[in-house]
Design an enzyme around this catalytic site. Structure first.
Site, short mmCIF file in Angstrom:
data_model
loop_
_atom_site.label_atom_id
_atom_site.label_comp_id
_atom_site.label_asym_id
_atom_site.label_seq_id
_atom_site.Cartn_x
_atom_site.Cartn_y
_atom_site.Cartn_z
N LYS A 178 0.71 -0.97 -0.03
CA LYS A 178 -0.20 -0.26 0.46
C LYS A 178 0.36 1.09 0.21
O LYS A 178 1.52 1.33 1.30
CB LYS A 178 -1.11 -0.07 0.83
CG LYS A 178 -2.13 1.05 1.11
CD LYS A 178 -2.10 1.42 2.65
CE LYS A 178 -1.57 3.05 3.14
NZ LYS A 178 -0.98 3.93 2.05
N GLU A 385 9.94 16.26 15.71
CA GLU A 385 10.28 16.17 14.31
C GLU A 385 9.64 17.30 13.42
O GLU A 385 8.40 17.44 13.19
CB GLU A 385 10.63 14.92 13.32
CG GLU A 385 10.46 14.63 11.93
CD GLU A 385 10.54 13.15 11.81
OE1 GLU A 385 9.21 12.79 12.19
OE2 GLU A 385 11.09 13.15 11.18
N1 LIG Z 1 12.87 5.83 9.35
C1 LIG Z 1 12.66 5.87 7.97
O1 LIG Z 1 13.18 5.26 6.84
C2 LIG Z 1 11.35 7.12 7.44
C3 LIG Z 1 11.54 7.16 5.67
C4 LIG Z 1 10.31 7.82 5.71
C5 LIG Z 1 9.10 9.15 6.79
N2 LIG Z 1 10.07 8.94 7.58
C6 LIG Z 1 8.17 9.21 8.80
O2 LIG Z 1 7.79 8.90 8.67
C7 LIG Z 1 6.28 10.24 8.57
C8 LIG Z 1 5.86 11.04 8.07
O3 LIG Z 1 5.57 10.86 6.48
P1 LIG Z 1 4.25 10.14 6.78
O4 LIG Z 1 3.63 11.93 6.74
O5 LIG Z 1 3.60 9.13 5.08
O6 LIG Z 1 3.48 9.64 7.48
P2 LIG Z 1 2.56 8.85 8.22
O7 LIG Z 1 2.50 7.36 9.45
O8 LIG Z 1 1.30 9.53 7.80
O9 LIG Z 1 2.18 7.56 6.47
C9 LIG Z 1 3.08 6.33 6.38
C10 LIG Z 1 1.78 5.26 5.28
O10 LIG Z 1 1.19 5.19 6.65
C11 LIG Z 1 -0.16 4.60 6.09
N3 LIG Z 1 -1.12 5.57 6.97
C12 LIG Z 1 -0.89 6.49 7.62
N4 LIG Z 1 -2.24 5.92 8.71
C13 LIG Z 1 -2.18 4.41 8.55
C14 LIG Z 1 -2.93 3.25 8.73
N5 LIG Z 1 -3.82 4.33 9.90
N6 LIG Z 1 -2.86 2.42 8.84
C15 LIG Z 1 -2.70 1.49 8.61
N7 LIG Z 1 -1.53 2.49 6.77
C16 LIG Z 1 -1.44 4.26 7.39
C17 LIG Z 1 -0.39 6.20 4.61
O11 LIG Z 1 -1.37 6.01 3.90
C18 LIG Z 1 1.24 6.21 4.26
O12 LIG Z 1 1.15 4.83 3.17
C19 LIG Z 1 7.46 11.11 8.97
O13 LIG Z 1 7.79 10.87 10.64
C20 LIG Z 1 9.29 9.92 8.89
O14 LIG Z 1 10.37 10.86 9.93
C21 LIG Z 1 10.41 7.65 8.30
#
Ligand SMILES: NC(=O)c1ccc[n+]([C@@H]2O[C@H](COP(=O)([O-])OP(=O)(O)OC[C@H]3O[C@@H](n4cnc5c(N)ncnc54)[C@H](O)[C@@H]3O)[C@@H](O)[C@H]2O)c1
Ligand SMILES: O=C[C@H](O)CS(=O)(=O)O
Length: 482
Positions: A178, A385
């Site tokens: 996804k 962050e």
């Molecule tokens: N550690 C790493 O390698 C890494 C890499 C990229 C981003 N990040 C972190 O991600 C965050 C930003 O990215 P973002 O805004 O996409 O994060 P997010 O957690 O909002 O979303 C990430 C993914 O999770 C999905 N998602 C959201 N809520 C969900 C749920 N309830 N159930 C299942 N899936 C769900 C989103 O649709 C997306 O595909 C920041 O905190 C960043 O530090 C970490």
């Protein structure tokens, strides 16, 4: 968007080896202009179930192949990604906003995980264990863990997918993905090339949806899913980990960060400024390993602030497709609001802007790259962050003070420091509570090294010789009667 291969821009999802539409779709927008660029199917938990069932079937044939046979398909996928680098980068910049040069770099970086794990798959060795009894032989096998679910973020629309699909497929697993609702087009383009490379139908599915909760609920509860790999916020990572408990799925989590960037008084100041720019402003500050807090030793504080301010003022903000752009737009208005909230909080507590400090004249999601001096530990940025182009500069007196401030967070992904004294380098590197420590560099990302965090920044490692471990299970064979 002009593409050499227009068919790489797909408005269908890839489920069980078929390209499918849906009655309901959702629009993908260009974050630089807000303009709609495509519509993709808004799929449901039932569609994800279908993808999982197809993966379960496809995996049987795939796992039966030799690692070498799997590697040949993955290598072809790698070659196709590089052959279509320009088109993949154009699609990425259109949906995510990063400058084209950064997008092209991400295609190479993302493809490197496919190349790397095509080879690593051939080195998944078992053991013949020295027996404890003359009539017994002890062996271990490493076998593919099973059907894997992947949920990925919008900030690296290709690399966060291949960093999971590479080891999973090389180990003999199947994967249902996804992608982030903001950036599904890159994922779909990868699927076009995977199919072209000869990846068997059903082995990889890309299920596009605006309902992440429902699709995530299916992935984390379906008994056919053996493991999930998630990259995203710590908040969502905790939720998914809880949801996986019901079926005891294995989890790999790459979560949020709050990277300290420490400059000691024996550092090469010019190199430290270059490193700070590279780490802080890559992808407009929207990376999990961006410097989130800069700490500069008292004796060089003013000089560092002055030089970083000059360097930041020279950064070019613009639409990612324009030549020479350093900073593109943020992904959406929520991201912009968070940057403004962190900036306002810092100013309310006495910090001072030395560069930028407001939305960019381009409007929309553009924000000026900003330097804030006079930061103190009571400000929100110290523990949250930002995920945007804010460079907040704190002071410290000595090593103990720097390490205490750097470690005062629940995150533990990446940390950076600049110093030249050998004893100091070892003491600080060993004292920092992070999974990754950059020393005299602001860029740490490569497929050959283990990427991952400690504390609330995640579980497991991606890339490197360790990255495939999360996609195999160890089976112990006790052979008696010899
Ligand atoms: N550690 C790493 O390698 C890494 C890499 C990229 C981003 N990040 C972190 O991600 C965050 C930003 O990215 P973002 O805004 O996409 O994060 P997010 O957690 O909002 O979303 C990430 C993914 O999770 C999905 N998602 C959201 N809520 C969900 C749920 N309830 N159930 C299942 N899936 C769900 C989103 O649709 C997306 O595909 C920041 O905190 C960043 O530090 C970490
Ligand atoms: O945002 C987090 C990514 O993992 C960044 S990197 O490209 O792996 O450095």
């Amino acid at each position: 968007m002009l593409l050499n291969r227009p068919d790489l821009l797909r408005e269908q999802a890839y489920v069980g080896g078929e390209w499918v539409g849906a009655d309901r779709t959702f629009a993908i927008h260009d974050p630089a202009t807000g303009a709609p660029i495509a519509n993709v199917p808004d799929l449901t938990a039932q569609d994800m179930r279908r993808a999982i069932d197809a993966a379960d079937v496809a995996m049987k044939g795939w796992a039966a192949k030799t690692a070498k046979e799997r590697a040949l398909v993955l290598r072809r996928w790698f070659d196709l990604m590089l052959a279509h680098q320009d088109d993949l980068a154009a699609i990425m910049t259109a949906e995510q906003g990063k400058p084209l040069a950064e997008a092209k770099g991400e295609i190479v970086y993302g493809a490197s995980f496919i190349e790397w794990f095509a080879e690593e798959g051939k080195r998944v060795y078992g053991d013949v264990v020295p027996t404890h009894a003359a009539d017994r032989r002890i062996l271990t096998l490493k076998q593919p863990i099973g059907v894997c679910g992947a949920i990925t973020p919008w900030n690296f629309p290709v690399a966060m997918i291949t960093r999971k699909a590479g080891p999973a497929l090389a180990a003999g697993c199947a994967m249902v993905l996804k992608p982030a609702e903001q950036t599904p087009l890159s994922a779909l383009a990868l699927a076009v090339l995977a199919e072209e490379a000869g990846l068997p139908a059903g082995l990889l599915s890309v299920v596009t949806t605006s309902d992440a909760k429902a699709i995530g609920g299916e992935i984390t509860s379906n008994p056919r899913i053996a493991k999930i790999s998630f990259t995203g916020s710590t908040e969502v990572g905790k939720l998914l980990m809880t949801q996986c408990a019901g079926t005891v799925k294995k989890v790999s989590l790459e979560l949020g960060g709050n990277a300290p960037f420490i400059v000691f008084d024996d550092a090469d100041l010019d190199e430290a400024v270059k490193g700070a720019i590279a780490s802080k402003f890559r992808n407009a500050g929207q990376t999990c390993v961006c410097a989130n807090r800069l700490y500069v030793q008292d004796a060089i504080y003013e000089r560092f602030v002055e030089r970083l301010t000059q360097a930041v003022a020279a950064l070019h903000v613009g639409i990612g497709t324009e030549p020479g752009v350093d900073i593109g737009p943020l992904i959406d208005d929520d991201a912009l609001s968070k940057v403004e909230a962190h900036l306002a909080d810092a100013l309310e507590h006495g910090a001072k802007v030395t560069a930028g400090g407001a939305r960019h004249e381009l409007g929309g999601n553009f924000f000026q790259p900003t330097v804030i001096a006079g930061m103190t530990p009571d400000m929100r940025i110290a523990t949250e962050e930002t995920f945007g182009p804010l460079a907040p500069i704190f002071r410290f007196s000595d090593e103990a003070d720097a390490i205490a401030q750097a470690n005062a967070t629940r995150f533990g992904l990446a940390a950076y420091f600049y110093a030249r004294d050998l004893g100091r380098v070892w003491r600080v590197a060993e004292a920092l509570e992070y999974g990754i420590v950059g020393i005299n560099t602001g860029i740490i990302s490569t497929e050959v090294a283990p990427f991952g965090g400690v504390k609330e920044s995640g579980i497991g490692r991606e890339g490197s010789r360790y990255g495939i471990d999360d996609y195999v299970e160890i089976k112990y064979l006790a052979m008696a009667g010899i």
